[in-house]
Design a protein around this motif. Structure first.
Motif, short mmCIF file in Angstrom:
data_model
loop_
_atom_site.label_atom_id
_atom_site.label_comp_id
_atom_site.label_asym_id
_atom_site.label_seq_id
_atom_site.Cartn_x
_atom_site.Cartn_y
_atom_site.Cartn_z
N ASP A 74 23.37 96.28 -31.98
CA ASP A 74 24.30 97.40 -32.04
C ASP A 74 25.11 97.35 -33.33
OD1 ASP A 74 27.23 98.52 -31.41
OD2 ASP A 74 25.80 99.56 -30.13
N PRO A 75 25.20 98.44 -34.08
CA PRO A 75 25.95 98.43 -35.34
C PRO A 75 27.42 98.05 -35.16
CG PRO A 75 24.57 100.39 -35.20
CD PRO A 75 24.51 99.72 -33.86
N GLY A 76 28.01 98.44 -34.04
CA GLY A 76 29.41 98.08 -33.79
C GLY A 76 29.59 96.58 -33.64
N ALA A 91 34.71 93.42 -27.23
CA ALA A 91 34.84 94.80 -26.75
C ALA A 91 33.54 95.57 -26.95
CB ALA A 91 35.99 95.49 -27.45
N GLU A 92 32.87 95.36 -28.08
CA GLU A 92 31.60 96.05 -28.35
C GLU A 92 30.50 95.61 -27.39
OE1 GLU A 92 30.88 98.50 -30.30
OE2 GLU A 92 32.75 98.69 -31.41
N PHE A 93 30.59 94.40 -26.89
CA PHE A 93 29.63 93.92 -25.89
C PHE A 93 29.87 94.59 -24.53
CE2 PHE A 93 28.22 90.72 -28.75
CZ PHE A 93 27.10 90.12 -28.21
N ARG A 100 29.94 87.32 -21.72
CA ARG A 100 29.47 86.07 -21.11
C ARG A 100 28.05 86.20 -20.59
NH1 ARG A 100 28.48 84.79 -16.03
NH2 ARG A 100 28.17 82.55 -15.66
N GLU A 101 27.76 87.31 -19.89
CA GLU A 101 26.43 87.50 -19.32
C GLU A 101 25.36 87.48 -20.40
OE1 GLU A 101 26.83 91.18 -17.30
OE2 GLU A 101 28.06 90.36 -15.67
N ALA A 102 25.64 88.12 -21.54
CA ALA A 102 24.67 88.16 -22.63
C ALA A 102 24.44 86.77 -23.21
CB ALA A 102 25.13 89.12 -23.72
N GLY A 280 41.28 84.12 -25.94
CA GLY A 280 41.49 85.56 -26.01
C GLY A 280 41.59 86.17 -24.63
N VAL A 281 42.29 87.29 -24.53
CA VAL A 281 42.59 87.86 -23.22
C VAL A 281 41.35 88.33 -22.46
CG1 VAL A 281 44.97 88.50 -23.76
CG2 VAL A 281 43.11 90.08 -24.33
N ASP A 282 40.34 88.84 -23.18
CA ASP A 282 39.16 89.35 -22.48
C ASP A 282 38.34 88.23 -21.85
OD1 ASP A 282 39.64 92.06 -23.06
OD2 ASP A 282 38.82 91.82 -25.08
N LEU A 283 38.11 87.16 -22.61
CA LEU A 283 37.34 86.05 -22.05
C LEU A 283 38.15 85.30 -21.00
CD1 LEU A 283 35.46 84.55 -25.14
CD2 LEU A 283 34.61 86.10 -23.37
#
Length: 309
Positions: A74-76, A91-93, A100-102, A280-283
Motif C-alpha cells: 500500500d502506498p500509504g 494506522a495505515e495497516f 499485529r495480525e499482519a 504507542g497507544v495503538d499497539l
C-alpha cells in the motif's frame, strides 16, 4: 463455351448428387441449420429429460481482499515507513490489532521487529540490539522527579509519561517519579557488571539485561517509582496506589508493563511492575484488549528465557 476441367488438386465432388440450390435459398438453409444447433433445448416434458451437467463456476478475484492481504504494498504504508512515522504506519495497516495480525501472519515484510528506532522493536535475551551500541535520537528529559542521573528518554515517551503522571495524580493515585530512562551501552556494561558482582551471574540475568540486550538502550523504556513525601525505590513500587493505577491505565498512554510474573517463563526476567515499555497507544490498546502479557506472545515470537551463550 465449355466448362474448364477441375484443377489438379480440387476436392472431388460427392458421388451423391442432387439438384443445385439457388444461392439465396442455400444461405437461408444454412442460417436455419445454425440456429437449430445453437438454440437451447426446450423439451416438451422437462421431467423426462436428464438433468443438465453442472457448469463450473469460477469465483471472481476479489481485488480488494488481495490488496489488503499485502499491506506493505500500500502506498500509504510505504510512505509512512519511509518517513519513520510509526503511528501513521500502524494506522495505515488498519490499527494496532490489524498491524499485529499482519506481523504474526508473516505478511508484513516492511516491518522489522529488530529495528531499534521503531516503537515495535523487540529486545530480549535472544534478540540483541543491532547495532549493539545503538543510540536513539532525539532524547528529551523525563518530566518527573528523578532518583538517578539517567533522566532522558525519547521525546514521544517523555510526553506520554508526563501525561500519565499528571492523570494519576489527578485521580488520587499519588505522585509518580522515575528511576531510570535511557541507558547507553557503556552504562549498561557498568550496571550489569555491578549486579553480577553483587548477586552472581544467574541472579543478575534474572533482573538486569546484558549489554546490548537492554530495552533502556532504545530510549523506549523507563522505570517508575512511587513518590509520596519522598520517592521510594524500585523494589518498593509494587503494591502501592501508583503501581495499581499504572497496571490498570498505563496502556491508555502507550505503555505496557513489560515484565509481569506470568511472563517470566517467556522473558526470563523476574517481575518488574516498575518497568514500563512504550509501544504507542495503538499497539498498547491491542496488547491490553488481547489480554497479552509479553511482547513475544503479542508478536508470535518464541520464548527467550535464556541467552544463547
Amino acid at each position: 463455351m465449355p466448362t474448364p476441367p477441375l484443377a489438379q488438386h480440387a476436392v472431388p465432388r460427392s458421388p451423391i448428387r442432387g439438384p443445385a440450390l439457388p444461392i439465396g435459398v442455400a444461405v437461408t438453409a444454412i442460417g436455419m441449420l445454425l440456429s437449430l444447433v445453437t438454440a437451447p433445448l426446450e423439451p416438451a416434458d422437462a421431467g423426462a429429460m436428464p438433468e443438465p451437467a453442472a457448469v463450473l463456476q469460477v469465483p471472481p478475484v476479489d481485488v480488494a481482499a488481495t490488496t489488503a492481504a499485502d499491506p506493505c504494498s500500500d502506498p500509504g504504508v510505504q510512505d509512512a515507513i519511509a518517513h519513520g512515522d510509526d503511528a501513521a504506519t500502524i494506522a495505515e495497516f488498519g490499527g494496532g490489532a490489524r498491524f499485529r495480525e499482519a506481523v504474526v501472519a508473516g505478511n508484513a515484510p516492511c516491518v522489522s521487529l529488530t529495528d531499534p528506532a521503531r516503537v515495535w522493536v523487540v529486545v530480549n535475551k535472544s534478540l540483541p540490539l543491532d547495532p549493539p551500541d545503538y543510540e536513539p535520537a532525539p532524547l528529551d528529559s523525563v518530566p518527573l522527579q528523578m532518583t538517578t542521573l539517567s533522566g532522558r528518554v525519547r521525546a514521544d515517551v517523555a510526553g506520554a509519561v508526563g501525561r500519565m503522571a499528571e492523570d494519576a495524580a489527578a485521580a488520587g493515585a499519588g505522585r509518580i517519579g522515575a528511576n531510570n530512562g535511557y541507558r547507553s551501552y557503556g552504562l549498561q556494561v557498568t550496571t550489569y557488571d555491578a549486579h553480577v558482582r553483587a548477586q552472581g551471574q544467574s541472579t543478575a540475568d534474572a533482573g538486569s539485561a546484558r549489554p546490548g540486550h537492554s530495552e533502556h538502550q532504545t530510549g523506549l523504556a523507563l522505570d517508575v517509582v512511587a513518590c509520596d513525601s519522598a520517592c521510594g525505590g524500585l523494589d518498593g513500587f509494587g503494591g502501592t496506589p501508583q503501581s495499581d493505577w499504572v497496571a490498570a491505565h498505563a496502556w491508555e498512554y502507550g505503555f505496557i508493563v513489560r515484565y509481569e510474573q506470568v511472563g517470566t517463563p517467556v522473558t526470563g526476567y523476574a517481575p518488574e511492575p516498575w518497568h514500563l515499555r512504550y509501544v504507542g497507544v495503538d499497539l498498547a490498546a491491542a496488547y491490553h484488549d488481547g489480554g497479552f502479557h509479553t511482547l513475544e506472545e503479542f508478536f508470535g515470537l518464541p520464548p527467550a528465557p535464556d541467552y544463547a551463550h
